[in-house]
Design a protein around this motif. Structure first.
Motif, PDB file in Angstrom:
ATOM      1  N   ARG B 350       1.044  -1.232   0.094  1.00  0.00           N
ATOM      2  CA  ARG B 350       0.251  -0.010   0.007  1.00  0.00           C
ATOM      3  C   ARG B 350       0.981   1.164   0.053  1.00  0.00           C
ATOM      4  O   ARG B 350       0.580   2.165  -0.640  1.00  0.00           O
ATOM      5  CB  ARG B 350      -0.911  -0.204   1.227  1.00  0.00           C
ATOM      6  CG  ARG B 350      -2.044   0.640   1.004  1.00  0.00           C
ATOM      7  CD  ARG B 350      -3.224   0.618   2.136  1.00  0.00           C
ATOM      8  NE  ARG B 350      -2.497   0.686   3.542  1.00  0.00           N
ATOM      9  CZ  ARG B 350      -2.672  -0.044   4.654  1.00  0.00           C
ATOM     10  NH1 ARG B 350      -3.676  -1.017   4.540  1.00  0.00           N
ATOM     11  NH2 ARG B 350      -2.145   0.287   5.594  1.00  0.00           N
ATOM     12  N   SER B 351       1.834   1.326   0.832  1.00  0.00           N
ATOM     13  CA  SER B 351       2.647   2.382   0.750  1.00  0.00           C
ATOM     14  C   SER B 351       3.402   2.635  -0.449  1.00  0.00           C
ATOM     15  O   SER B 351       3.773   3.785  -1.061  1.00  0.00           O
ATOM     16  CB  SER B 351       4.002   2.385   1.969  1.00  0.00           C
ATOM     17  OG  SER B 351       3.453   2.412   3.147  1.00  0.00           O
ATOM     18  N   LYS B 353       2.094   1.769  -3.485  1.00  0.00           N
ATOM     19  CA  LYS B 353       1.219   2.500  -4.400  1.00  0.00           C
ATOM     20  C   LYS B 353       1.073   4.246  -4.014  1.00  0.00           C
ATOM     21  O   LYS B 353       1.178   4.871  -4.784  1.00  0.00           O
ATOM     22  CB  LYS B 353      -0.241   1.985  -4.025  1.00  0.00           C
ATOM     23  CG  LYS B 353      -0.232   0.381  -4.854  1.00  0.00           C
ATOM     24  CD  LYS B 353      -1.603   0.153  -4.759  1.00  0.00           C
ATOM     25  CE  LYS B 353      -2.187  -1.184  -5.358  1.00  0.00           C
ATOM     26  NZ  LYS B 353      -3.390  -1.691  -5.186  1.00  0.00           N
ATOM     27  N   LYS B 354       1.220   4.523  -2.730  1.00  0.00           N
ATOM     28  CA  LYS B 354       0.803   5.790  -2.287  1.00  0.00           C
ATOM     29  C   LYS B 354       2.308   6.546  -3.021  1.00  0.00           C
ATOM     30  O   LYS B 354       1.963   7.720  -3.339  1.00  0.00           O
ATOM     31  CB  LYS B 354       0.870   5.932  -0.867  1.00  0.00           C
ATOM     32  CG  LYS B 354       0.914   7.426  -0.224  1.00  0.00           C
ATOM     33  CD  LYS B 354       1.268   7.384   1.165  1.00  0.00           C
ATOM     34  CE  LYS B 354       1.620   8.645   1.636  1.00  0.00           C
ATOM     35  NZ  LYS B 354       1.474  10.097   1.141  1.00  0.00           N
TER      36      LYS B 354
END
Lengths: 413, 419
Positions: B350-351, B353-354
């Motif tokens: 997720r990080s 992607k951010k």
């Protein structure tokens, strides 16, 4: 509801905005101020802020921001969400559609609980926390002295009028607000607010608008609200109102409200304001700061929808009289036509170049279009820039004759 | 000329090293009207001791001189201030000094070439006299006083002083009223002649340009300079340990502010480390982390923490800052989290992607692109490599860097609390 797509291939991101405008009133303002921060706490699908945050991060770090703006006699709840263009993603995904869905979820499908009678209410814990946060916001309004002084001048100039209301409301109003009456208020707010949606980017309007309307429908929200227009015209004072406020400050903030009661065009008034106080070549900057070395900052801003020009300076407290005299002299000089060709061209150049930058930023573009929408005007930047080129010194002198000092506010020790 | 491309986000950068060793980067943006140029010398507040390549002599200059020099660049022999000339052309012009570079820039839709004339004219023509150097002293003194009264500046510099004993990063960018009293036109010229040599500069241009064409235009405006040997910067020896574990000070603030600093090594691929640290801290302390939620619910913090991995020629560290009624408790929680929590695969993905999204968004405006490429170039990196490095990083690398940063107790806490 109005759904506007501003097609642009300048950006890597698509910007989605939902604005809700309601007339600004004393009895609504505090409750309204709580709504955006409460809505970000959770939806019926994503029940906590953590879940919303995870969702945003998973959407390639989509960024969301919320706020309340006072715009003329309305307050506008603003929600922005920015996502990467679909075709720049490492996977196939309709991120802009997901973004709009998420905005609808956050704004129109807030997290609800049931009271003992089975009635829907907001979450008590969220409401209480956001009430505490709002108290902190209101209490800290004095932290930024320059902003505080500017807001206070507006409150004094428009005392008793909608525009004079502080947008975050009053701490004493908060006591009577609870999870039940705030939810009732929210439903009313949605029913009277003018809903405007903007999407900037390389997108297809029809499918996005269709989906948006369907989502609203499924939540039982009527996009055509009973919004009422308001516009109160301020009666200019014949003798300026003078206000001195004391605080523990080392620098004084002198803020002056000018009323512009003129039939001249918008472009002519904007040119007047630019010559007076926009940029480093303006009269205020040159005379108050550069020549007299009285101020750290000196300038003016035109608030078109309230026919007001605000002069802002940060000065040594002992220089109050001197600064005021120089400012009055500048106003007088413009009235007497003492404007050089260089001042005129420099102002023209500044406005032209700033205007050309509007399409270079998604947010500025939306702000420009939204102002036009709220005031039933056709957006036409090119014509505006064209008209700016035609403004003559005589026009500016004519504007100057219609300008009067309304309120003088000084924040001092 | 070299061309680097990132096909994922459809961006290219053209890099040219001129015969005089000046580096130029052009990022073409066909769709935008706005244009941006930034020209910097690798000379900042950390550079106060060097060997003058022309004389081979060691020179020590007063703290704050890079910033002082920046102030003095705008004034022309004719008495005209170039900043106002650029503004008169409808351009947004500015200059700034950091720890590792000094930059001059402008942006705008029209008048790019008249602006380029002015920019390259004033940066290449210093005009220092005893009188005009003296005149500036009071103005900069005022500016130093202003920074002294700014809680965040104090917080930051105290954090540096906590981490570093001798490293010049613990010097205020603008110096002190005392240190600038030693600045003369001679010391300014000495710095100018060394650090403002084209070989020590980088220029980044962003907008709707043909790269070769705009590079030719720049070359036409460059004044001839004798080649200059390597500038040897001398940095003081810095002990491995931190200097102090806590520095507290009182100022006019409502809520106490804090900054935790983690001292790191300066070797290795720092850009890659920067991204890896970003993934680690976002996963463990970012707005989706358990730790953040706990601190928020406890009322310890009200907003997200500011976290940044900073590095340059002589320093590398992570700083974590925010406001809290109880900074020491926040520090405890942060250390605990680093020690006891591993980044999970889910958080890692997720990080990433951010970070992919954040990086891509940087290309939204010519200003942001220009600043990003310049700041990385000063440190010896090319921003276009960013997503490649992001892909190279795996979960293990992230967790290793987490342990490396935490170990050895090389962290400090700076607090600014109310009076």
């Amino acid at each position: 509801m109005k759904f506007t797509v501003l097609n642009s291939n300048k950006f890597k991101t698509n910007l989605c905005c939902v604005f809700l405008a309601v007339p600004l009133t004393e009895d609504r303002v505090t409750k309204t101020a709580l709504i955006p921060s409460l809505l970000r706490r959770g939806t019926n699908n994503l029940t906590s802020q953590l879940e919303i945050n995870k969702r945003l991060e998973e959407m390639y770090g989509a960024s969301i921001s919320y706020g309340i703006e006072k715009e003329a006699d309305y307050e506008v709840l603003k929600f922005y969400l920015e996502v990467i263009n679909d075709d720049l993603l490492p996977e196939k995904r309709a991120l802009t559609k997901e973004g709009l869905d998420l905005l609808v979820d956050i704004i129109f499908n807030p997290y609800l609980e049931k009271d003992s009678n089975g009635e829907s209410i907001f979450c008590k814990q969220y409401v209480n926390q956001e009430k505490d946060n709002l108290i902190k916001v209101i209490e800290s309004r004095k932290d930024n002295k320059a902003n505080y002084a500017a807001n206070r001048m507006v409150e004094e100039m428009y005392q008793g009028e909608a525009y004079g209301i502080y947008k975050f409301g009053k701490i004493e109003d908060l006591k009577s607000i609870n999870e039940k009456n705030l939810y009732e208020f929210y439903k009313e707010l949605i029913s009277i607010a003018k809903i405007s949606v903007y999407v900037v980017g390389d997108v297809n309007k029809d499918s996005l608008e269709g989906d948006f309307r369907k989502s609203l429908e499924s939540l039982g929200v009527n996009p055509e609200s009973s919004f009422e227009k308001v516009n109160m015209r301020h009666t200019p004072r014949t003798n300026p109102k003078v206000v001195n406020e004391k605080m523990d400050v080392s620098q004084g903030n002198l803020i002056i409200g000018l009323d512009v009661n003129s039939n001249k065009t918008n472009e002519e008034i904007i040119m007047y304001n630019a010559i007076l106080g926009t940029g480093a070549n303006s009269k205020l900057f040159q005379n108050v700061r550069e020549k007299a070395s009285l101020a750290y900052s000196a300038g003016s801003k035109y608030f078109r929808r309230k026919n007001m020009i605000m002069i802002k300076t940060g000065i040594e407290i002992s220089n109050y009289e001197k600064t005021l005299a120089i400012i009055e002299e500048q106003l007088e000089n413009i009235k007497n036509g003492e404007i050089t060709e260089q001042e005129l061209e420099s102002a023209r150049q500044l406005i032209t170049s700033t205007s050309k930058l509007i399409p270079e930023s998604g947010e500025n573009l939306v702000t420009y279009y939204y102002d036009k929408e709220m005031n039933d005007e056709e957006p036409d930047l090119e014509k505006f820039i064209d008209n700016i080129q035609k403004v003559k010194i005589e026009d500016i002198v004519d504007v100057a004759k219609d300008v009067s000092v309304d309120t003088i506010y000084f924040l001092r020790d | 000329m070299q061309v680097f491309e990132d096909k994922r986000i459809r961006e290219k950068v053209y890099v040219e090293e001129l015969p005089n060793k000046m580096q130029i980067m052009v990022v073409p943006k066909r769709e935008t009207q706005n244009k941006y140029i930034i020209w910097a010398t690798k000379f900042g507040s950390i550079d106060n001791h060097f060997i003058d390549p022309t004389t081979n002599e060691e020179v020590v200059v007063p703290d704050g001189i890079a910033h002082y020099l920046e102030h003095k660049m705008f004034e022309q022999k004719s008495g005209v201030d170039s900043l106002y000339t650029l503004m008169g052309l409808g351009l947004n012009a500015n200059a700034y000094t950091t720890s590792d570079h000094t930059a001059y820039l402008f942006g705008g839709v029209d008048n790019f070439y008249p602006g380029l004339d002015e920019l390259m004219d004033y940066v290449q023509n210093p005009y220092y006299t005893d009188e005009n150097v003296e005149k500036e002293r009071g103005i900069i003194g005022q500016e130093i006083n202003m920074y002294d009264n700014e809680p965040f500046s104090k917080l930051y510099i105290n954090c540096m002083k906590g981490m570093y004993k001798n490293n010049t990063i613990n010097i205020d960018t603008a110096g002190t009223v005392e240190s600038i009293s030693h600045i003369t036109k001679e010391t300014l010229y000495s710095c100018y002649n060394t650090f403002y040599h084209p070989s020590n500069t980088v220029m980044v241009i962003v907008g709707d340009f043909e790269p070769q064409e705009v590079i030719n235009e720049v070359q036409k405006r460059l004044l001839p300079r004798e080649p200059l040997g390597e500038i040897k910067r001398i940095y003081p020896e810095e002990p491995w340990e931190i200097n102090e574990s806590l520095i507290e000070t009182s100022m006019d603030v409502n809520m106490p502010m804090f900054m935790i600093g983690f001292k790191d090594e300066i070797t290795g691929d720092k850009l890659k480390d920067q991204i890896a640290v970003e993934i680690a801290v976002n996963s463990l302390l970012g707005k989706c982390s358990e730790t953040y939620q706990d601190m928020y619910n406890e009322g310890l913090i009200m907003t997200e923490l500011e976290m940044e991995y900073e590095f340059s020629r002589n320093f590398a560290h992570l700083i974590i800052a925010g406001e809290s009624k109880n900074p020491k408790r926040v520090e405890e929680i942060v250390l605990n989290t680093f020690e006891n929590k591993e980044v999970t695969l889910e958080e890692f993905e997720r990080s990433k992607k951010k970070i992919y999204g954040d990086y891509t968004s940087e290309y939204n405006s010519v200003d942001e692109i220009g600043r990003m490429f310049l700041q990385d170039a000063v440190k010896g990196y090319n921003s276009i490599e960013y997503l490649n490095k992001l892909e190279e990083i795996d979960l293990e690398y992230v967790n290793n860097i987490r342990t490396k940063l935490l170990n050895h107790n090389r962290h400090t806490l700076s607090i600014v609390k109310g009076k």
